[in-house]
Design an enzyme around this catalytic site. Sequence first.
Site, PDB file in Angstrom:
ATOM      1  N   HIS A 185       5.896  -5.890   1.217  1.00 32.07           N
ATOM      2  CA  HIS A 185       5.150  -7.099   1.552  1.00 32.07           C
ATOM      3  C   HIS A 185       5.481  -8.209   0.571  1.00 32.07           C
ATOM      4  CE1 HIS A 185       1.690  -4.681   3.634  1.00 32.07           C
ATOM      5  NE2 HIS A 185       2.703  -4.904   4.436  1.00 32.07           N
ATOM      6  N   GLU A 224      -4.160  -2.957  -1.547  1.00 29.59           N
ATOM      7  CA  GLU A 224      -2.898  -2.561  -2.167  1.00 29.59           C
ATOM      8  C   GLU A 224      -2.664  -3.445  -3.392  1.00 29.59           C
ATOM      9  OE1 GLU A 224       0.312  -5.225   0.386  1.00 29.59           O
ATOM     10  OE2 GLU A 224      -0.279  -3.281   1.187  1.00 29.59           O
TER      11      GLU A 224
END
Length: 675
Positions: A289, A246
């Site tokens: 995150h 990611e």
Amino acid sequence: MPRIHPLPAPARLSLLQQPRHRFSTTCRRYNYADTLPNLKIGAHTRVLFQGFTGRQATANVQESLAWGTKIVGGVKPGVEGEHLGLPVFPSVRVAHEKAKPDASAIYVPGNQTAKAIEEAIEAEIPLVVAVAEHVPIHDILRIHSMLKSQSKTRLVGANCPGIISAVGRCRIGFQPLPCFSPGTIGIVAKSGTLSYETVASTTRAGLGQSLCISMGGDVLAGTNFVDGLRIFEEDPDTEGIILVGEIGGTAEMDAAEWIADYRRRTANPKPIMALVGGLHAPPGRVMGHAGAWTAPGEPDAKVKYEALERAGAVMVNHPEKFGQGMKTLLGSRGRGWGATTINGASQRRGLHTVRRVVPGRTAKAQTRSLYVKPFQALDMLRERSIPVNETATSDTDFFLSLTVDRTALSPCILASASAGFEPAQTGRFPFAYEGTGLSSAHPVVEAVASHLQLPAAARESVAGLLQGLWQIFTEKEAYLLEVRANATETFEVRGARFGFDDAAFRSSGRQQEVQRLRNPAEEVAEEVEAEKDGIVYVRLEGEGSIGTLVNGAGLAMNTVDALTIHGGHCANFLDTGGKATSETIKSSFRIITSDRRVKAIFVNIFGGLTRCDMIAEGIILAFRDLAMSVPVVVRLRGTNEESGQRMIAESGLPLEAFDSFEAAAKRVIELAGRD
């Protein structure tokens, strides 16, 4: 091109040219890489729990024992006794002496995680798995400083679901066990929910898993993609490899370099597939995150995708394609598997509709980070007697940034003599976290001054600036300090942008003074409201007509990516957090429907520890309580998925349940397109 002084080669290379072994100011006898074999857990692994008697640890131990994990006891500081029929030890050192554990699972809050890791390192536990999120970044910097000075302990995490051997039935973490089956696919991932989707896909395809390693979503990972790839290369149980990346950092680029080398030197390489989440993430935002943001000089998701593809990884745009895709690759192994089609007409299909976004240099305050206003940043410099003149500007300005190097796992300085952080002209200078500061005699200060070709009269002033930045960095727990300065005549700072890690405040109550600089009234109201309920919400610009509600940051990013690839227009990114309860779902629906652009809502939930039937009940209750009229498409996967889907279908509400992502995506796009 400006003349570059003769410095050690890694110090003067540009950001795009630098090898993984970069400028360092210390020489070490120990090699953390020697701990790599400790990742190969299995039926033999003796597992210890730190935070043993807590509610979450207790439930996890019971599940893991029933599954077959060999747990030898746990630690509760200063207490000896028994819990769940297993011994309780007063310290990690005593546990190590008496139980001889091979690994420790750390189940303590984020503010206690670093201390627990430190105890395990001192006891020389071979493998330490830290699952907590909101671990302060400076705590982890100190831990990595310790890890580099030894060769006994390997860290997985923090902020990760852990590591699990399906073949050896050894779980160290909180992965949803019903999704796993013994098999041949090795998985290494940043995102927990995307890794669960990947596991479920390979289970459905009849392949199963050998070993699954989570990097975790934090800025500084104890174990990275290349570590996992090296394990899988040598693992006889692993026949195929999957990598789930990611935005944030350069770990995917390092992995691409490793994959390309592996394919060159191996006659019949194991097939490798990959996915990169965040192709449509807005620049400058933290996407759930703590580590899901792109720093200056770092590649975006598109660059990572293309690098992995060039290296030979077969790319997919959604994790449910991994199972059948890997089955196809394994069937054609030895016959040029790199050219195999997975996404449809071409494995490049996922990128043809990607909107190229030019990275911005602004970001609003949000959860997981805090950018103070420029005048507040300059005030911090004035307090340290650093000359400031915010009204001046010049083509001769240079830029400095004190930030975190995710590969070196240490602080670093970025230095550019150009009017911006242009990779080709920017030097990267990592240095050890532990030390006495950045005095003029520090090697990294000398290297920065030489790279910038500063006149001798200005070097002492720049050393003072770096020392001041270091004080702010450590005392206020910053993760990004950028300044624009000039030293042609009189030295002065002309602009600043400072970012601070709020995990120290969220988990430990530290840095309240910095947090008070935040003004929620100036932020996006919906994002502030979502944060109160533990939800990460980011409003996406454009014609977005589809509201998204997802559990897990990686899965939420990929949901936006995949819907966009299918022709949809998403209005938001929304991560409900670790658990999708009826209350978080209700709050999510309320926030999403406050956006008048939204014509349909896509709920994409993977039920792991929270079962799909419980999630379905929450969706139904929330829908009724809010008297919603917007059509909702629900895709439920995971534990008890069939029961959950049936409850949605039989609710009598304008809710539509799907198993397949493709079918669900087409339906919500259709509903959003109606007048």
